[in-house]
Scaffold this motif. Structure first.
Motif, PDB file in Angstrom:
ATOM      1  N   ASP A   1     -99.286   9.629  40.943  1.00 17.82           N
ATOM      2  CA  ASP A   1     -97.836   9.878  40.942  1.00 17.82           C
ATOM      3  C   ASP A   1     -97.232   9.155  42.133  1.00 17.82           C
ATOM      4  O   ASP A   1     -97.818   9.148  43.213  1.00 17.82           O
ATOM      5  CB  ASP A   1     -97.559  11.390  41.046  1.00 17.82           C
ATOM      6  CG  ASP A   1     -96.156  11.740  40.561  1.00 17.82           C
ATOM      7  OD1 ASP A   1     -95.182  11.281  41.202  1.00 17.82           O
ATOM      8  OD2 ASP A   1     -96.044  12.461  39.557  1.00 17.82           O
ATOM      9  N   ASP A   2     -96.048   8.553  41.942  1.00 21.68           N
ATOM     10  CA  ASP A   2     -95.452   7.809  43.055  1.00 21.68           C
ATOM     11  C   ASP A   2     -94.586   8.705  43.952  1.00 21.68           C
ATOM     12  O   ASP A   2     -94.017   8.241  44.926  1.00 21.68           O
ATOM     13  CB  ASP A   2     -94.637   6.606  42.552  1.00 21.68           C
ATOM     14  CG  ASP A   2     -93.530   6.997  41.591  1.00 21.68           C
ATOM     15  OD1 ASP A   2     -93.724   7.977  40.841  1.00 21.68           O
ATOM     16  OD2 ASP A   2     -92.479   6.326  41.564  1.00 21.68           O
ATOM     17  N   HIS A   3     -94.506  10.008  43.639  1.00 23.70           N
ATOM     18  CA  HIS A   3     -93.731  10.929  44.476  1.00 23.70           C
ATOM     19  C   HIS A   3     -94.674  11.776  45.349  1.00 23.70           C
ATOM     20  O   HIS A   3     -95.424  12.592  44.802  1.00 23.70           O
ATOM     21  CB  HIS A   3     -92.871  11.853  43.605  1.00 23.70           C
ATOM     22  CG  HIS A   3     -91.835  11.112  42.828  1.00 23.70           C
ATOM     23  ND1 HIS A   3     -91.998  10.824  41.488  1.00 23.70           N
ATOM     24  CD2 HIS A   3     -90.652  10.579  43.200  1.00 23.70           C
ATOM     25  CE1 HIS A   3     -90.935  10.147  41.066  1.00 23.70           C
ATOM     26  NE2 HIS A   3     -90.102   9.983  42.080  1.00 23.70           N
ATOM     27  N   PRO A   4     -94.607  11.603  46.664  1.00 23.55           N
ATOM     28  CA  PRO A   4     -95.502  12.367  47.553  1.00 23.55           C
ATOM     29  C   PRO A   4     -95.378  13.876  47.355  1.00 23.55           C
ATOM     30  O   PRO A   4     -96.360  14.606  47.437  1.00 23.55           O
ATOM     31  CB  PRO A   4     -95.050  11.962  48.962  1.00 23.55           C
ATOM     32  CG  PRO A   4     -94.348  10.658  48.784  1.00 23.55           C
ATOM     33  CD  PRO A   4     -93.749  10.674  47.414  1.00 23.55           C
ATOM     34  N   VAL A   5     -94.151  14.349  47.045  1.00 27.13           N
ATOM     35  CA  VAL A   5     -93.954  15.794  46.896  1.00 27.13           C
ATOM     36  C   VAL A   5     -94.757  16.336  45.707  1.00 27.13           C
ATOM     37  O   VAL A   5     -95.285  17.455  45.762  1.00 27.13           O
ATOM     38  CB  VAL A   5     -92.433  16.123  46.775  1.00 27.13           C
ATOM     39  CG1 VAL A   5     -91.839  15.608  45.493  1.00 27.13           C
ATOM     40  CG2 VAL A   5     -92.205  17.627  46.876  1.00 27.13           C
TER      41      VAL A   5
ATOM     42  N   ARG B   1     -97.595  14.909  44.509  1.00 27.14           N
ATOM     43  CA  ARG B   1     -99.011  14.848  44.909  1.00 27.14           C
ATOM     44  C   ARG B   1     -99.365  16.024  45.827  1.00 27.14           C
ATOM     45  O   ARG B   1    -100.389  16.666  45.663  1.00 27.14           O
ATOM     46  CB  ARG B   1     -99.311  13.515  45.609  1.00 27.14           C
ATOM     47  CG  ARG B   1     -99.139  12.301  44.699  1.00 27.14           C
ATOM     48  CD  ARG B   1     -99.853  11.075  45.251  1.00 27.14           C
ATOM     49  NE  ARG B   1     -99.384  10.654  46.559  1.00 27.14           N
ATOM     50  CZ  ARG B   1     -98.394   9.787  46.779  1.00 27.14           C
ATOM     51  NH1 ARG B   1     -97.760   9.245  45.736  1.00 27.14           N
ATOM     52  NH2 ARG B   1     -98.047   9.433  47.999  1.00 27.14           N
ATOM     53  N   ASP B   2     -98.453  16.321  46.773  1.00 23.31           N
ATOM     54  CA  ASP B   2     -98.698  17.436  47.698  1.00 23.31           C
ATOM     55  C   ASP B   2     -98.717  18.771  46.959  1.00 23.31           C
ATOM     56  O   ASP B   2     -99.531  19.651  47.252  1.00 23.31           O
ATOM     57  CB  ASP B   2     -97.626  17.471  48.806  1.00 23.31           C
ATOM     58  CG  ASP B   2     -97.724  16.260  49.727  1.00 23.31           C
ATOM     59  OD1 ASP B   2     -98.754  15.553  49.647  1.00 23.31           O
ATOM     60  OD2 ASP B   2     -96.780  16.015  50.494  1.00 23.31           O
TER      61      ASP B   2
ATOM     62  N   THR C   1    -101.895  19.162  45.075  1.00 26.50           N
ATOM     63  CA  THR C   1    -102.966  19.400  46.054  1.00 26.50           C
ATOM     64  C   THR C   1    -103.015  20.875  46.447  1.00 26.50           C
ATOM     65  O   THR C   1    -104.076  21.498  46.477  1.00 26.50           O
ATOM     66  CB  THR C   1    -102.740  18.531  47.315  1.00 26.50           C
ATOM     67  OG1 THR C   1    -102.659  17.167  46.918  1.00 26.50           O
ATOM     68  CG2 THR C   1    -103.869  18.694  48.316  1.00 26.50           C
TER      69      THR C   1
ATOM     70  N   SER D   1    -105.853  10.484  45.248  1.00 24.75           N
ATOM     71  CA  SER D   1    -104.558  10.290  44.596  1.00 24.75           C
ATOM     72  C   SER D   1    -104.240   8.792  44.592  1.00 24.75           C
ATOM     73  O   SER D   1    -104.861   8.013  45.318  1.00 24.75           O
ATOM     74  CB  SER D   1    -103.470  11.076  45.328  1.00 24.75           C
ATOM     75  OG  SER D   1    -103.328  10.595  46.644  1.00 24.75           O
TER      76      SER D   1
ATOM     77  N   GLU E   1    -100.622   6.054  43.951  1.00 25.78           N
ATOM     78  CA  GLU E   1     -99.164   6.042  43.785  1.00 25.78           C
ATOM     79  C   GLU E   1     -98.690   4.990  42.780  1.00 25.78           C
ATOM     80  O   GLU E   1     -97.504   4.847  42.547  1.00 25.78           O
ATOM     81  CB  GLU E   1     -98.472   5.841  45.147  1.00 25.78           C
ATOM     82  CG  GLU E   1     -98.704   4.493  45.822  1.00 25.78           C
ATOM     83  CD  GLU E   1    -100.098   4.358  46.452  1.00 25.78           C
ATOM     84  OE1 GLU E   1    -100.456   3.220  46.791  1.00 25.78           O
ATOM     85  OE2 GLU E   1    -100.821   5.361  46.573  1.00 25.78           O
TER      86      GLU E   1
ATOM     87  N   ASP F   1     -98.689  10.539  36.069  1.00 20.81           N
ATOM     88  CA  ASP F   1     -97.234  10.569  35.885  1.00 20.81           C
ATOM     89  C   ASP F   1     -96.859   9.612  34.752  1.00 20.81           C
ATOM     90  O   ASP F   1     -97.443   8.534  34.612  1.00 20.81           O
ATOM     91  CB  ASP F   1     -96.555  10.137  37.195  1.00 20.81           C
ATOM     92  CG  ASP F   1     -95.042  10.285  37.139  1.00 20.81           C
ATOM     93  OD1 ASP F   1     -94.541  11.024  36.269  1.00 20.81           O
ATOM     94  OD2 ASP F   1     -94.353   9.662  37.956  1.00 20.81           O
TER      95      ASP F   1
END
Length: 206
Positions: free
Chosen positions: A9-13, A15-16, A19, A33, A35, A55
């Motif tokens: 997924d290119d959105h860190p939020v 991925r976090d 996690t 992960s 991006e 994603d």
């Protein structure tokens, strides 16, 4: 037994968030992960995760392209498309490309874990809000007795593809395509491909 998961997924939020969800779930272990689609293909080749959470919209590649690439580098990996767009035609293309499931990003943590476990058991899991007619099509498919491959070959025939074109699309040999098509005709009680497509449409398969 613990299953390994890679999130693409290119959105860190996102991925976090995944996690955090998986950290509380001992049967699923996040091992990495990515991006973008290109990074995902590299990482999956290296890490060989049991499950890939993908994603639908990545900056560099469309999900069906990524899925086709993942199937080449790691055929055994299960792929679940994770999206915020429930009515997107790209989801159908992703399922046709070989995704094992499609889930919406607002799915509750417990539901996500449960869905991922089902996919790992070999089920195909699609959020009912995504494709409301998908479950009825699955029921019709189960009633028809067609295998996924027979259905795939028949669906491409219904789109007007010839046997050589179907072979190219699916990566099967022409003889195998012919065998699947004949088997589908037999199961549908049809004498030729036109009749088979008509019967499959009536049954809600196409």
């Amino acid at each position: 037994m613990t299953a390994t998961v890679l999130v693409v997924d290119d959105h860190p939020v996102v991925r976090d968030g995944v996690t955090l969800l998986l950290r509380a779930e001992p049967s699923l272990k996040l091992i990495g992960s990515a991006e973008s689609g290109r990074v995902a293909l590299l990482r999956v080749g290296e890490l060989r995760p049991d499950l890939i959470l993908l994603d639908l919209r990545l900056p560099d590649m469309l999900a069906p392209e990524v899925i086709a690439g993942l199937r080449q580098v790691h055929p055994a990996g299960r792929i679940v498309v994770f999206t915020a767009h429930g009515d997107h035609q790209g989801l159908l293309a992703a399922l046709d490309a070989g995704a094992n499931g499609c889930l919406l990003k607002d799915v509750a943590g417990t539901d996500l874990v449960s869905a991922l476990r089902r996919v790992l058991r070999g089920e195909r899991v699609v959020d009912p809000r995504i494709l409301p007619d998908h479950s009825s099509r699955s029921d019709a498919l189960a009633r028809s007795g067609l295998t996924r491959r027979e259905y795939e070959v028949l669906r491409l025939a219904a789109q007007g593809q010839t046997n050589p074109e179907i072979a190219e699309t699916t990566g099967l040999t022409r003889n195998t395509v012919k065998t699947y098509l004949q088997s589908a005709l037999h199961k549908l009680g049809a004498r030729n491909r036109v009749e088979a497509i008509g019967k499959a449409s009536e049954a809600g398969l196409l």
